[in-house]
Each structure stands twice: as C-alpha cells, then as structure tokens.
Design a protein around this motif. Structure first.
Motif, PDB file in Angstrom:
ATOM      1  N   UNK A   1       2.267  14.018  -0.257  1.00  0.00           N
ATOM      2  CA  UNK A   1       3.362  13.188  -0.772  1.00  0.00           C
ATOM      3  C   UNK A   1       4.703  13.681  -0.253  1.00  0.00           C
ATOM      4  N   UNK A   2       4.875  14.995  -0.223  1.00  0.00           N
ATOM      5  CA  UNK A   2       6.110  15.579   0.289  1.00  0.00           C
ATOM      6  C   UNK A   2       6.332  15.161   1.743  1.00  0.00           C
ATOM      7  N   UNK A   3       5.270  15.190   2.527  1.00  0.00           N
ATOM      8  CA  UNK A   3       5.361  14.770   3.932  1.00  0.00           C
ATOM      9  C   UNK A   3       5.671  13.269   4.023  1.00  0.00           C
ATOM     10  N   UNK A   4       5.065  12.471   3.147  1.00  0.00           N
ATOM     11  CA  UNK A   4       5.306  11.025   3.150  1.00  0.00           C
ATOM     12  C   UNK A   4       6.763  10.724   2.808  1.00  0.00           C
ATOM     13  N   UNK A   5       7.286  11.361   1.785  1.00  0.00           N
ATOM     14  CA  UNK A   5       8.692  11.147   1.425  1.00  0.00           C
ATOM     15  C   UNK A   5       9.619  11.632   2.539  1.00  0.00           C
ATOM     16  N   UNK A   6       9.271  12.742   3.174  1.00  0.00           N
ATOM     17  CA  UNK A   6      10.069  13.229   4.295  1.00  0.00           C
ATOM     18  C   UNK A   6      10.080  12.239   5.451  1.00  0.00           C
TER      19      UNK A   6
ATOM     20  N   UNK B   1      -5.862  12.994  -8.261  1.00  0.00           N
ATOM     21  CA  UNK B   1      -6.656  13.884  -9.117  1.00  0.00           C
ATOM     22  C   UNK B   1      -7.719  14.646  -8.331  1.00  0.00           C
ATOM     23  N   UNK B   2      -8.199  14.049  -7.255  1.00  0.00           N
ATOM     24  CA  UNK B   2      -9.307  14.631  -6.496  1.00  0.00           C
ATOM     25  C   UNK B   2      -8.854  15.539  -5.360  1.00  0.00           C
ATOM     26  N   UNK B   3      -7.597  15.456  -4.985  1.00  0.00           N
ATOM     27  CA  UNK B   3      -7.121  16.220  -3.832  1.00  0.00           C
ATOM     28  C   UNK B   3      -6.109  17.267  -4.265  1.00  0.00           C
ATOM     29  N   UNK B   4      -6.413  18.513  -3.999  1.00  0.00           N
ATOM     30  CA  UNK B   4      -5.475  19.582  -4.347  1.00  0.00           C
ATOM     31  C   UNK B   4      -4.226  19.527  -3.464  1.00  0.00           C
ATOM     32  N   UNK B   5      -4.309  18.855  -2.321  1.00  0.00           N
ATOM     33  CA  UNK B   5      -3.176  18.759  -1.411  1.00  0.00           C
ATOM     34  C   UNK B   5      -2.396  17.464  -1.536  1.00  0.00           C
TER      35      UNK B   5
ATOM     36  N   UNK C   1      -4.942   5.267  -5.837  1.00  0.00           N
ATOM     37  CA  UNK C   1      -4.002   6.342  -5.482  1.00  0.00           C
ATOM     38  C   UNK C   1      -4.026   7.429  -6.556  1.00  0.00           C
ATOM     39  N   UNK C   2      -4.101   7.027  -7.799  1.00  0.00           N
ATOM     40  CA  UNK C   2      -4.164   7.989  -8.888  1.00  0.00           C
ATOM     41  C   UNK C   2      -5.433   8.842  -8.806  1.00  0.00           C
TER      42      UNK C   2
ATOM     43  N   UNK D   1       0.834  -1.203   0.000  1.00  0.00           N
ATOM     44  CA  UNK D   1       0.000   0.000   0.000  1.00  0.00           C
ATOM     45  C   UNK D   1       0.869   1.254   0.000  1.00  0.00           C
ATOM     46  N   UNK D   2       1.862   1.279   0.868  1.00  0.00           N
ATOM     47  CA  UNK D   2       2.744   2.449   0.971  1.00  0.00           C
ATOM     48  C   UNK D   2       3.582   2.590  -0.287  1.00  0.00           C
ATOM     49  N   UNK D   3       4.136   1.487  -0.776  1.00  0.00           N
ATOM     50  CA  UNK D   3       4.961   1.554  -1.973  1.00  0.00           C
ATOM     51  C   UNK D   3       4.156   2.091  -3.163  1.00  0.00           C
ATOM     52  N   UNK D   4       2.927   1.644  -3.300  1.00  0.00           N
ATOM     53  CA  UNK D   4       2.086   2.105  -4.403  1.00  0.00           C
ATOM     54  C   UNK D   4       1.762   3.588  -4.259  1.00  0.00           C
ATOM     55  N   UNK D   5       1.433   4.001  -3.059  1.00  0.00           N
ATOM     56  CA  UNK D   5       1.137   5.416  -2.811  1.00  0.00           C
ATOM     57  C   UNK D   5       2.340   6.281  -3.193  1.00  0.00           C
ATOM     58  N   UNK D   6       3.520   5.824  -2.820  1.00  0.00           N
ATOM     59  CA  UNK D   6       4.727   6.593  -3.104  1.00  0.00           C
ATOM     60  C   UNK D   6       5.063   6.572  -4.590  1.00  0.00           C
ATOM     61  N   UNK D   7       4.795   5.465  -5.255  1.00  0.00           N
ATOM     62  CA  UNK D   7       5.047   5.380  -6.689  1.00  0.00           C
ATOM     63  C   UNK D   7       4.152   6.363  -7.447  1.00  0.00           C
ATOM     64  N   UNK D   8       2.879   6.385  -7.103  1.00  0.00           N
ATOM     65  CA  UNK D   8       1.951   7.312  -7.752  1.00  0.00           C
ATOM     66  C   UNK D   8       2.338   8.756  -7.425  1.00  0.00           C
ATOM     67  N   UNK D   9       2.723   9.006  -6.192  1.00  0.00           N
ATOM     68  CA  UNK D   9       3.156  10.355  -5.803  1.00  0.00           C
ATOM     69  C   UNK D   9       4.403  10.768  -6.582  1.00  0.00           C
ATOM     70  N   UNK D  10       5.318   9.838  -6.790  1.00  0.00           N
ATOM     71  CA  UNK D  10       6.529  10.152  -7.551  1.00  0.00           C
ATOM     72  C   UNK D  10       6.196  10.564  -8.973  1.00  0.00           C
ATOM     73  N   UNK D  11       5.271   9.856  -9.584  1.00  0.00           N
ATOM     74  CA  UNK D  11       4.890  10.158 -10.969  1.00  0.00           C
ATOM     75  C   UNK D  11       4.062  11.435 -11.056  1.00  0.00           C
ATOM     76  N   UNK D  12       3.106  11.569 -10.155  1.00  0.00           N
ATOM     77  CA  UNK D  12       2.195  12.717 -10.186  1.00  0.00           C
ATOM     78  C   UNK D  12       2.887  14.007  -9.774  1.00  0.00           C
ATOM     79  N   UNK D  13       3.722  13.925  -8.755  1.00  0.00           N
ATOM     80  CA  UNK D  13       4.309  15.125  -8.147  1.00  0.00           C
ATOM     81  C   UNK D  13       5.766  15.355  -8.559  1.00  0.00           C
ATOM     82  N   UNK D  14       6.212  14.600  -9.547  1.00  0.00           N
ATOM     83  CA  UNK D  14       7.576  14.735 -10.063  1.00  0.00           C
ATOM     84  C   UNK D  14       8.615  14.554  -8.950  1.00  0.00           C
ATOM     85  N   UNK D  15       8.506  13.421  -8.276  1.00  0.00           N
ATOM     86  CA  UNK D  15       9.433  13.096  -7.182  1.00  0.00           C
ATOM     87  C   UNK D  15      10.097  11.740  -7.427  1.00  0.00           C
TER      88      UNK D  15
END
Length: 164
Positions: free
Chosen positions: A120-125, A111-115, A106-107, A43-57
C-alpha cells in the motif's frame, strides 16, 4: 436477377444481419476496451480505500481522491453507464454488489498478506508521482490478475473476465 439468385441474396443478407445483430448483442453484454478505464479506476480506488483504512493512511487516500477527483468522477460515471448497459434496470444493485465484492476481496488480501501495508505504501507513493492527467495510465498499470466476473469482449466477441 433470377428468383433463385434473389432468394440466395436475401438469405445471405438475413444471415449477415443476424450475425451482426448477435455481435452487437454480445458487445452490449461485455466490457469493451472503451470501458476498461472505468473498471480499472474502480479497482485501484477500492484497493487504495481499503489500504487507507487497514494501514492507517487516510490522509494519503484523501490526497489521492482530491488529486484525481475529476478522473474518478468521470470513470465512476463510465462505470454506471457500463452497468446500465450490462444489467439494465438492475444496474444500481449490480454495481453496488460489484463494488462491495471488490472491497471484500481487497480486505481479504489485507488480512492474508503480511506485506499488504508495504504494498500500500508503494501504491500511494506511485500515485503521488503520477500527474493528475495520467490517472488512466496509472490505473491500468495496477492490474494484477484476479477475475472479477465481468465478461470482456474484443471486436464484438465475448472473451474472458476483467482481471486486476
């Protein structure tokens, strides 16, 4: 022992055997406490993968994967074992469907959350701050509450769905 008492003993033994067999079967068809680390890890790995692609991380995601590679591989094997137990010969197809569903969910959240990217930044931190040997603690602390269709059992009793 008389025949009446012997018959009752045999009947009681059979009943206990059937109950234990049913409990064993129920436990075979649900996520046990020992399986949760594998599910939460994915679950966490997938969330982070989508965040990396969506948020350019992507660099941060690659760092995450390198840092926790041993744990991610081990939990991935655990997830394969879980799906084999749950679905037998259909385990690979079901696991692929599960992972795809997680990524799609996660995708949709991204798309639905402006935050989403701030989260994602907090998760990576948070991932950067966790020692590699504490990955399971990190993954389990990231549960959020969305069901993913996997039945959970406690003490051999099927209870509910795995949530994140």
């Amino acid at each position: 022992m008389g025949q009446g008492r012997r018959a009752k003993t045999v009947a009681a033994t059979l009943a206990v055997g059937l109950l234990l067999g049913a409990a064993g079967e129920a436990a075979a068809n649900c996520v046990r406490a020992s399986d949760l680390g594998a599910v939460q890890s994915r679950l966490v790995q997938t969330e982070m993968m989508v965040a990396a692609l969506t948020c350019k991380r992507k660099d941060e995601y690659n760092h995450f994967v390198r840092k926790f590679q041993r744990e991610l591989v081990a939990r991935g094997e655990g997830l394969k074992t879980l799906f084999k137990r749950l679905h037998g010969g259909k385990s690979e197809t079901r696991l692929n469907g599960f992972v795809t569903r997680l990524a799609n969910e996660a995708s949709m959240r991204s798309l639905q959350s402006s935050g989403f990217c701030q989260q994602a930044e907090a998760l990576f931190g948070a991932a950067r701050a966790v020692p590699a040997h504490q990955f399971d603690v990190f993954a389990s602390s990231r549960a959020s509450g969305k069901p993913h269709g996997l039945p959970v059992c406690v003490d051999g009793t099927r209870l509910t769905q795995v949530t994140r």
